[in-house]
Design a protein around this motif. Structure first.
Motif, mmCIF file in Angstrom:
data_model
loop_
_atom_site.group_PDB
_atom_site.id
_atom_site.type_symbol
_atom_site.label_atom_id
_atom_site.label_comp_id
_atom_site.label_asym_id
_atom_site.label_seq_id
_atom_site.Cartn_x
_atom_site.Cartn_y
_atom_site.Cartn_z
ATOM 1 N N TYR A 1 19.236 -101.926 -62.994
ATOM 2 C CA TYR A 1 20.241 -100.931 -63.376
ATOM 3 C C TYR A 1 20.299 -99.837 -62.590
ATOM 4 N N LYS B 1 20.471 -102.858 -73.457
ATOM 5 C CA LYS B 1 21.596 -103.010 -72.501
ATOM 6 C C LYS B 1 21.812 -104.722 -72.497
ATOM 7 N N ILE C 1 25.033 -103.447 -65.313
ATOM 8 C CA ILE C 1 23.457 -104.108 -65.146
ATOM 9 C C ILE C 1 23.421 -105.518 -64.617
ATOM 10 N N GLN D 1 26.300 -105.701 -59.520
ATOM 11 C CA GLN D 1 26.041 -104.639 -60.539
ATOM 12 C C GLN D 1 27.112 -103.595 -60.650
ATOM 13 N N TYR E 1 20.630 -108.731 -64.856
ATOM 14 C CA TYR E 1 19.422 -109.231 -65.156
ATOM 15 C C TYR E 1 19.161 -110.807 -65.275
ATOM 16 N N ARG F 1 19.172 -97.761 -57.347
ATOM 17 C CA ARG F 1 19.059 -98.776 -58.430
ATOM 18 C C ARG F 1 17.644 -98.773 -58.640
#
Length: 406
Positions: A218, A241, A200, A370, A202, A173
């Protein structure tokens, strides 16, 4: 030119400066070698959890840092697919979590050290075992002999290589991090916001009344090639994204300056290397990212480096200050070296399993958070959200002790 030092610390990062400051508080001088020509304050910001604040209090800088960074009250996890919260966890009570500016932390640690403690432009190119001493060869031709050598020189540690460790492994990643200073305030509540889905992860978190830090992780693919080399492409990639998210959150990414973003691969030390490897050998040992590089999924990289520094300063100070028994003065140097060796072995005993647990937990949590697989995504969104959020608090429920502990 050859110079002799009692204690040399390689790397003026979090672990190196914490160890040096801990030793200084206990009346022991050390020399910190930094390869760069100035203090490295890059990295933007990171979360400091309860265990980190205990370590900062142990070295006497927690109070000043608290006044500069807001305490976070809740952790909120949200799906980027539905836009709906999947878990919410209180960070109040006995917990203390603050998103802290890395530059502020590093400069605070540096400013508490005596002038001349850090030697800049001092890149270590090789290390040689010389009996009671280790000889450090610097790029400028200087030879340093030291009785104690501590490697705090990051993921590409020269000291770790000397002790037989391989380079950290790629976790598969990548990470993009950014920071924005809002002149008139950001308007965010003191919450740790994180978002998952579509492969993803965040997060967005305020540091103080004006600064906001964000991260984006990601799984790189061939079609993403070139993102890491062009800040404009990097920013557009992130924006494309974000998924189903509020305009307020999206604005933070849109308004981030291109010069305020950093791309990096995520690397980690395989747990079995920590289990069998030589964390210390004789008068040499490792701390911080040189010891336990980990993925950022539980927010413990910087926190555990602070723990390392406190524990290492404590055991090392005891080893070097203890007086030899009456009648054995003729072997004082040998006895002192044996005490140092035993002190470092005690440090290893305290830190080995803690490091293994953190590295393993971070990797597993990151994989679950993820993953884009149907089964894992279902479990993450429907069954495990509260568990995953609680793991962050569980890993921070640790006290490394004070500098004066026995």
């Amino acid at each position: 030119m050859e110079v002799v030092e009692d204690i040399v610390i390689v790397g003026a990062g979090i672990a190196g400066l914490t160890t040096s400051l801990g030793l200084h508080r206990l009346g022991i001088r050390s020399l910190v070698l930094e390869s760069a020509d100035t203090l490295r304050t890059d990295g933007l910001a990171f979360a400091l959890w309860t265990n980190a604040w205990k370590a900062l209090d142990a070295i006497g800088v927690g109070h000043s840092l608290r006044h500069k960074h807001n305490k976070l009250t809740r952790l909120v996890s949200t799906s980027v697919v539905s836009g709906l919260p999947t878990a919410e966890l209180s960070l109040e009570g006995n917990h203390e979590v603050r998103r802290i500016n890395r530059k502020v932390l590093i400069e605070t640690l540096r400013n508490e050290l005596p002038q001349g403690t850090i030697r800049y432009s001092s890149k270590v190119v090789s290390i040689q075992d010389s009996g009671f001493f280790n000889t450090i060869h610097l790029a400028d031709g200087t030879l340093l002999k030291t009785k104690v050598l501590i490697g705090c020189d990051g993921v590409n540690s020269v000291v770790a290589k000397f002790l037989g460790f391989s380079r950290p492994s790629f976790a598969g990643r990548a990470s993009i991090r950014g920071y924005i200073a809002c002149e008139y305030g950001h308007g965010f509540e003191p919450k740790f916001l994180q978002f998952f889905g579509n492969g993803i992860r965040y997060g967005v978190t305020p540091c103080d009344d004006h600064g906001v830090y964000w991260f984006f992780t990601y799984i790189p693919s061939p079609r993403d090639k070139g993102v890491e080399e062009d800040p404009a492409k990097m920013k557009q990639f992130v924006l494309s994204k974000l998924g189903n998210v509020s305009n307020k959150v999206r604005d933070i990414f849109e308004k981030t300056d291109l010069n305020s973003m950093i791309w990096s691969q995520l690397k980690f030390r395989r747990p079995w290397e920590l289990l069998w490897g030589n964390i210390s050998k004789g008068n040499v040992c490792l701390a911080g990212d040189a010891l336990h590089p980990m993925t950022p999924d539980i927010g413990q990289g910087g926190c555990s480096a602070l723990e390392d520094g406190v524990v290492l300063a404590r055991v090392l100070a005891k080893a070097v200050t203890e007086k030899p028994r009456i009648g054995i003065q003729e072997n004082a140097e040998e006895i002192k070296q044996e005490r140092i060796k035993m002190g470092l072995e005690k440090y290893v005993k305290e830190r080995r399993w803690r490091s293994i647990k953190l590295v393993s937990c971070a990797y597993v949590v990151g994989f679950i958070q993820q993953s884009n697989g149907i089964v894992i995504s279902f479990l993450r969104n429907k069954v495990l959200p509260g568990f995953l959020a609680a793991m962050l608090l569980k890993m921070s429920d640790f006290d490394c002790g004070s500098l004066a502990d026995s």
